[in-house]
Enzyme design. Sequence first.
Site, short mmCIF file in Angstrom:
data_model
loop_
_atom_site.label_atom_id
_atom_site.label_comp_id
_atom_site.label_asym_id
_atom_site.label_seq_id
_atom_site.Cartn_x
_atom_site.Cartn_y
_atom_site.Cartn_z
N GLY A 1 -16.05 4.54 -2.08
CA GLY A 1 -15.36 4.82 -0.82
C GLY A 1 -14.98 3.56 -0.06
CG ASP B 1 -6.30 1.72 -7.39
OD1 ASP B 1 -5.57 0.91 -6.79
OD2 ASP B 1 -6.79 2.72 -6.84
CB SER C 1 -9.95 1.09 -7.11
OG SER C 1 -9.52 2.19 -7.87
CB SER C 2 -15.90 2.57 -7.37
OG SER C 2 -15.62 3.71 -6.60
CB SER C 3 -12.22 6.23 -9.05
OG SER C 3 -11.19 5.72 -8.24
CE1 TYR D 1 -3.12 7.38 -2.83
CE2 TYR D 1 -2.36 9.10 -4.30
CZ TYR D 1 -2.48 7.77 -3.98
OH TYR D 1 -1.93 6.82 -4.82
N GLY E 1 -12.58 1.55 -0.83
CA GLY E 1 -11.17 1.21 -0.99
C GLY E 1 -10.95 0.10 -2.01
CD GLU F 1 -3.03 -0.74 0.04
OE1 GLU F 1 -3.05 -0.45 -1.18
OE2 GLU F 1 -3.57 -1.75 0.51
CD GLU G 1 -8.28 8.39 -9.69
OE1 GLU G 1 -8.22 8.20 -8.48
OE2 GLU G 1 -8.62 7.51 -10.50
C1 GLA Z 1 -5.31 4.43 -3.99
C2 GLA Z 1 -4.55 4.82 -5.26
C3 GLA Z 1 -3.51 3.75 -5.63
C4 GLA Z 1 -2.63 3.40 -4.45
C5 GLA Z 1 -3.47 3.13 -3.21
C6 GLA Z 1 -2.62 2.95 -1.98
O1 GLA Z 1 -6.10 3.30 -4.21
O2 GLA Z 1 -5.44 5.00 -6.33
O3 GLA Z 1 -2.75 4.20 -6.72
O4 GLA Z 1 -1.68 4.40 -4.22
O5 GLA Z 1 -4.39 4.18 -2.93
O6 GLA Z 1 -1.82 1.83 -2.12
#
Ligand code: GLA
Length: 380
Positions: A111, A161, A115-117, A211, A113, A23, A149
């Site tokens: 939200g 992601d 990664s819907s985006s 972030y 975590g 991560e 993004e």
């Molecule tokens: C988000 C970001 C990823 C990565 C994670 C943390 O999901 O989109 O690129 O940095 O956080 O590991």
Amino acid sequence: MKDNHKKQSIIIQSPARINIIGEHTDYNDGFVLPAAIDKNMVIRLKRNETPHIAKVTATNLNESFTFDLKSFSRINAGWQNYIMGVVHELQKLGGKMSGFDAEFEGNIPIGGGMSSSAALECSLAYSLNVLFELGFNKAQLIKASQLAEHNFVGIKCGIMDQFASMMGKKDRVMLLDCRSLAYSYYPLELGDYQLLLLNSNVSHTLASSEYNTRRAECEEGVGFLKKVFPEMTNLRDVSPEQLVSLKEKMPEQIFRRCRHVVSENQRVLAATKALSEGKLDILGQLIYQSHFSLQTDYEVSCPELDYLVQQTQDKDYILGSRMMGGGFGGCTINIIKKSRTKEFVAKISEAYQQQFGIDLTPYNISIEDGTGEIFSTNKN
Ligand code: GLA
């Protein structure tokens, strides 16, 4: 007149991702171990009769918007930026498209975590590429989705992601080197154990600003390190010993940020080895270490996630647990004995509700293929 040789409509599916470990390493040129899962964004894309008007509908939100492909710019905030961002990046690469209608629908918790985006970006990039025969390869689509993004949404995310959503493979996790983009798949063989996601159902607003701050802090760390080790370009290049040797030369907080990244990279490689040797207890320990490093050194966890991890620590049927994704909310990922999952979910849901007054959402997930076509036709 309609050209019957051209594709008229297409349906594409792009999955969410999990991350076993690794991560906040991706934007530091490091290693990650993600996989695509059985939660998806589905896009129905078709040509419309206009030369350059796009109409996009987010079915789940019951919201639509229209924009001119020849003239558009980012808005203050909103899902529309992901859409326009992808179009913008594909246009920058020379992609030519005419008017289209797009409808999105999905079951990826926002939200969470997962990664819907990235799933949204990848589904659009992939479907535009097919429908308008843009000729880009997957690596270009992944990069365009990531840059959407950066440039339209304003989050300087890494590549994990989008890569996982596009390149996932059924029943496999992927070890990705975020510098070279070299990757290899490993079977996820957990025997009597399974993965369990627990969604804290919190999403603290710090997520996006912090972030970018973390990213900047890592760059600051590299600045200090470069003074002594001029050959290094990124935290990926630093050994734990080199980092410790410079501890007094940088602010304590920057040192801790760097220590997370440097140690997390090592954990990813160790975890991949443990997984391929079937040493699940070692994998589990590395997963716990990852959480504590994210909690104390990188400071991207939150009380809800820490509580969920802490509740697993005295359970011998749980091998590992940690926060997953960017942090400040979303899910924990757990390796738990299959036969104990039901009982544990009931217990922890009640405890979590008592502690925070929030419902927990458990997900039993399966690992699936990445972005792909469900349907396409040359007919209108
Ligand atoms: C988000 C970001 C990823 C990565 C994670 C943390 O999901 O989109 O690129 O940095 O956080 O590991």
